[in-house]
Design an enzyme around this catalytic site. Structure first.
Site, short mmCIF file in Angstrom:
data_model
loop_
_atom_site.label_atom_id
_atom_site.label_comp_id
_atom_site.label_asym_id
_atom_site.label_seq_id
_atom_site.Cartn_x
_atom_site.Cartn_y
_atom_site.Cartn_z
N GLU A 52 -2.92 28.51 -54.05
CA GLU A 52 -2.21 29.08 -52.89
C GLU A 52 -2.57 28.32 -51.61
O GLU A 52 -2.71 28.90 -50.53
CB GLU A 52 -2.57 30.57 -52.78
CG GLU A 52 -1.47 31.47 -52.24
CD GLU A 52 -0.10 31.18 -52.76
OE1 GLU A 52 0.13 31.34 -53.97
OE2 GLU A 52 0.76 30.79 -51.97
C1 LIG Z 1 -5.65 28.14 -62.34
C2 LIG Z 1 -4.56 27.65 -61.44
C3 LIG Z 1 -3.47 28.46 -61.20
C4 LIG Z 1 -2.42 28.00 -60.40
N1 LIG Z 1 -1.30 28.78 -60.23
C5 LIG Z 1 -0.20 28.24 -59.64
C6 LIG Z 1 1.05 28.93 -59.65
O1 LIG Z 1 1.16 30.06 -60.14
N2 LIG Z 1 2.14 28.32 -59.11
C7 LIG Z 1 2.06 27.07 -58.56
O2 LIG Z 1 3.07 26.57 -58.12
N3 LIG Z 1 0.88 26.39 -58.51
C8 LIG Z 1 -0.25 26.94 -59.04
N4 LIG Z 1 -1.44 26.26 -59.04
C9 LIG Z 1 -1.51 24.97 -58.38
C10 LIG Z 1 -2.37 24.98 -57.12
O3 LIG Z 1 -1.73 25.69 -56.10
C11 LIG Z 1 -2.67 23.52 -56.76
O4 LIG Z 1 -3.57 23.05 -57.75
C12 LIG Z 1 -3.26 23.38 -55.38
O5 LIG Z 1 -2.29 23.69 -54.42
C13 LIG Z 1 -3.78 21.97 -55.12
O6 LIG Z 1 -2.89 20.98 -55.55
P1 LIG Z 1 -3.42 19.78 -56.48
O7 LIG Z 1 -4.12 20.41 -57.63
O8 LIG Z 1 -2.32 18.86 -56.78
O9 LIG Z 1 -4.52 19.06 -55.61
P2 LIG Z 1 -4.26 17.92 -54.52
O10 LIG Z 1 -3.11 18.31 -53.66
O11 LIG Z 1 -4.20 16.61 -55.20
O12 LIG Z 1 -5.58 18.02 -53.64
C14 LIG Z 1 -6.81 17.40 -54.03
C15 LIG Z 1 -7.80 17.54 -52.87
O13 LIG Z 1 -7.28 16.85 -51.72
C16 LIG Z 1 -7.19 17.72 -50.61
N5 LIG Z 1 -5.98 17.40 -49.86
C17 LIG Z 1 -4.73 17.24 -50.34
N6 LIG Z 1 -3.87 16.97 -49.34
C18 LIG Z 1 -4.59 16.97 -48.20
C19 LIG Z 1 -4.28 16.75 -46.82
N7 LIG Z 1 -3.03 16.50 -46.42
N8 LIG Z 1 -5.29 16.83 -45.93
C20 LIG Z 1 -6.55 17.12 -46.32
N9 LIG Z 1 -6.91 17.33 -47.60
C21 LIG Z 1 -5.94 17.26 -48.53
C22 LIG Z 1 -7.15 19.13 -51.19
O14 LIG Z 1 -7.66 20.10 -50.28
C23 LIG Z 1 -8.02 18.97 -52.44
O15 LIG Z 1 -9.36 19.16 -52.09
C24 LIG Z 1 -2.51 26.72 -59.80
C25 LIG Z 1 -3.63 25.92 -60.03
C26 LIG Z 1 -4.64 26.36 -60.85
C27 LIG Z 1 -5.80 25.46 -61.12
#
Ligand SMILES: Cc1cc2nc3c(=O)[nH]c(=O)nc-3n(C[C@H](O)[C@H](O)[C@H](O)COP(=O)(O)OP(=O)(O)OC[C@H]3O[C@@H](n4cnc5c(N)ncnc54)[C@H](O)[C@@H]3O)c2cc1C
Length: 478
Positions: A443
């Protein structure tokens, strides 16, 4: 009997003494919710949570959601708990009774959820996401969409999800590539792959309604070209009956650190070219629509983290009263002195106090946001509505980011207080720590929350909301 999940005195203190929720019953909209009714609601939620949902927590962690050939099965005990949850009409407490809700003030619903979510976070994600998805239909749906979906969702007969994330589009949702092509009958053909979808596939309900973010062919790049669609797992005919399966295929679920009882699904949409959806709201306004619901979802995640912390604290304090180890510091040099419960040791007390202080602060903050929503509902003044809306906007990244960061610290203390047993699966502390960890990530990661607070919220409306919040604090102190 020892208090479990949450301390009832603390729940009542925030509801009745800090927020004085009874005043809401003076308004027509909430006339039914006098003190007696509020106390009854909290007692009922507590009973259901302790007797029926809490016993599913450890089983859910151990057995987890199981994937086999596109289908996901949940532990047997989840089914009974879900049926009782539905019967009690707990899913859409704050929603319109016409659609299966109870018309309850938000602050009271949050207090009920304090127990329900604290009993089993992974289980409560099924109804929690359903409520969020239903709210999207309620807010942006056409009359037809509401008629087809809303009651079934708010009563829990069908469940819901949120499909945003894709392999290359996580924090940057605007990078998504799922596409939508308009058909002659007004529906859209959807094609794409979504990952990490909580409650994305399971056997609790016969249908799952997926709100999906996708880009209509030819729409602008980035967030400006994203639209929101309603994509049922099984197509719903115009008369409300179920039609054909809708080419939404679960290709697997994740093995995770925690929340094992909640399925985190990969969903392939339109692999056979037959996934259909209907537009929810307006074309290219999907991000804006999703953002309107984001406050709700982020508050829920803050609540999830806080509930893990509260449960961890209750377990720790109960354990510390019973675990006998070491001598009392002031008498340790005395001859023949007996060992004492560890709660007498200053370092254990320090940690328990830190946990308690954080848990109480989190509870106050989260219920307070609920009360701000209630103020918006009952107020006749546009100015006052705007004021509380602004305060909520500022506090949401705090409730999500700060609360879940602190909640994880609290759960870590919870493990520490159990000593070696805290690291052992037989005891609840380690599961609560693992379950809590995801709340800092999904989220919108907590880094994204920090950017939202500093970059958007503090400067909102020339800083009026943050000044209003400081004004409310001054008022409380005075
Ligand atoms: C158990 C679980 C349940 C989930 N449920 C859902 C769901 O129901 N629906 C759904 O759509 N998604 C869901 N997600 C996805 C979740 O919302 C994303 O994993 C999350 O938003 C982060 O995206 P990412 O994993 O691609 O990480 P990334 O976006 O690749 O981020 C990696 C790191 O980089 C940092 N970062 C990224 N961009 C920036 C920026 N611009 N500035 C500073 N720091 C940054 C982040 O804070 C993080 O620390 C779920 C994930 C998990 C693990």
């Amino acid at each position: 009997m020892a208090q479990q999940i949450a301390d009832r005195r603390d729940v009542d203190f925030v509801l009745h003494e800090v927020l004085q929720v009874e005043h809401l019953s003076k308004h027509e909209k909430f006339a039914e919710f006098n003190k007696k009714t509020v106390d009854l609601i909290i007692s009922e939620a507590r009973n259901l949570a302790i007797k029926e949902i809490l016993p599913t927590r450890e089983i859910g962690d151990r057995e987890g959601a199981q994937f086999d050939q596109g289908k996901v099965t949940l532990p047997e005990s989840f089914h009974r708990a879900y049926d009782l949850f539905k019967e009690g009409e707990w899913l859409a407490m704050i929603e319109n009774p016409d659609w299966g809700g109870q018309g309850m003030p938000r602050s009271i619903a949050l207090a009920a959820n304090d127990y329900l979510v604290g009993a089993n976070l992974a289980f409560m994600m099924y109804p929690g996401l359903t409520h969020g998805a239903g709210k999207l239909v309620d807010t942006f749906g056409t009359d037809k969409q509401k008629k087809l979906y809303l009651k079934k969702m708010f009563t829990g007969e069908w469940t819901g999800t949120m499909l945003l994330t894709e392999p290359e589009a996580g924090s940057d949702v605007g990078a998504l590539t799922t596409s939508a092509v308009k058909n002659d009958d007004g529906t859209y053909s959807i094609t794409g792959n979504k990952i990490f979808i909580s409650s994305g596939e399971h056997d609790l309900a016969e249908n799952i309604i997926h709100p999906v973010l996708a880009r209509i062919e030819g729409a602008p790049e980035g967030t400006k070209g994203i639209s929101l669609f309603l994509v049922p797992k099984i197509w719903v005919n115009d008369d409300g009956s179920l039609g054909e399966p809708n080419d939404v295929v679960c290709t697997g679920i994740e093995e995770k650190m925690g929340i094992h009882g909640n399925s985190t699904a990969s969903l392939a949409l339109g692999g056979k070219g037959k996934c259909k959806g209907t537009l929810l709201g307006e074309e290219n306004k999907g991000m804006r629509e999703m953002f309107i619901m984001m406050n709700e979802a982020r508050l829920l995640v803050g609540l999830q983290g806080f509930c893990c912390a509260s449960a961890s604290y209750m377990h720790a304090v109960n354990y510390a009263k019973e675990r006998v180890q070491g001598k009392n510091l002031e008498k340790m040099m005395d001859e023949g002195v007996s060992s004492v419960p560890i709660i007498q040791h200053p370092d254990v007390r320090r940690q328990l106090m830190s946990m308690k202080v954080n848990v109480e602060a989190m509870r106050s903050l989260i219920y307070y946001i609920g009360m701000c929503e209630d103020q918006i509902t009952i107020s006749d003044s546009e100015e006052e509505k705007e004021k509380y809306k602004g305060i909520i906007d500022v506090l949401i990244p705090v409730a999500k980011g700060y609360v879940t960061d602190r909640a994880f610290d609290v759960c870590s203390h919870g493990v520490q207080i159990y000593g070696g047993y805290g690291y052992i699966k037989e005891y609840p502390a380690e599961q609560l720590l693992r379950d809590c960890r995801i709340t800092m990530i999904y989220e919108g990661t907590n880094g994204i929350q920090a950017m939202d607070l500093l970059g958007r919220k503090l400067g909102l409306n020339n800083g009026k909301p943050i000044m209003d919040l400081l004004g409310e604090m001054q008022h409380t102190i005075a």
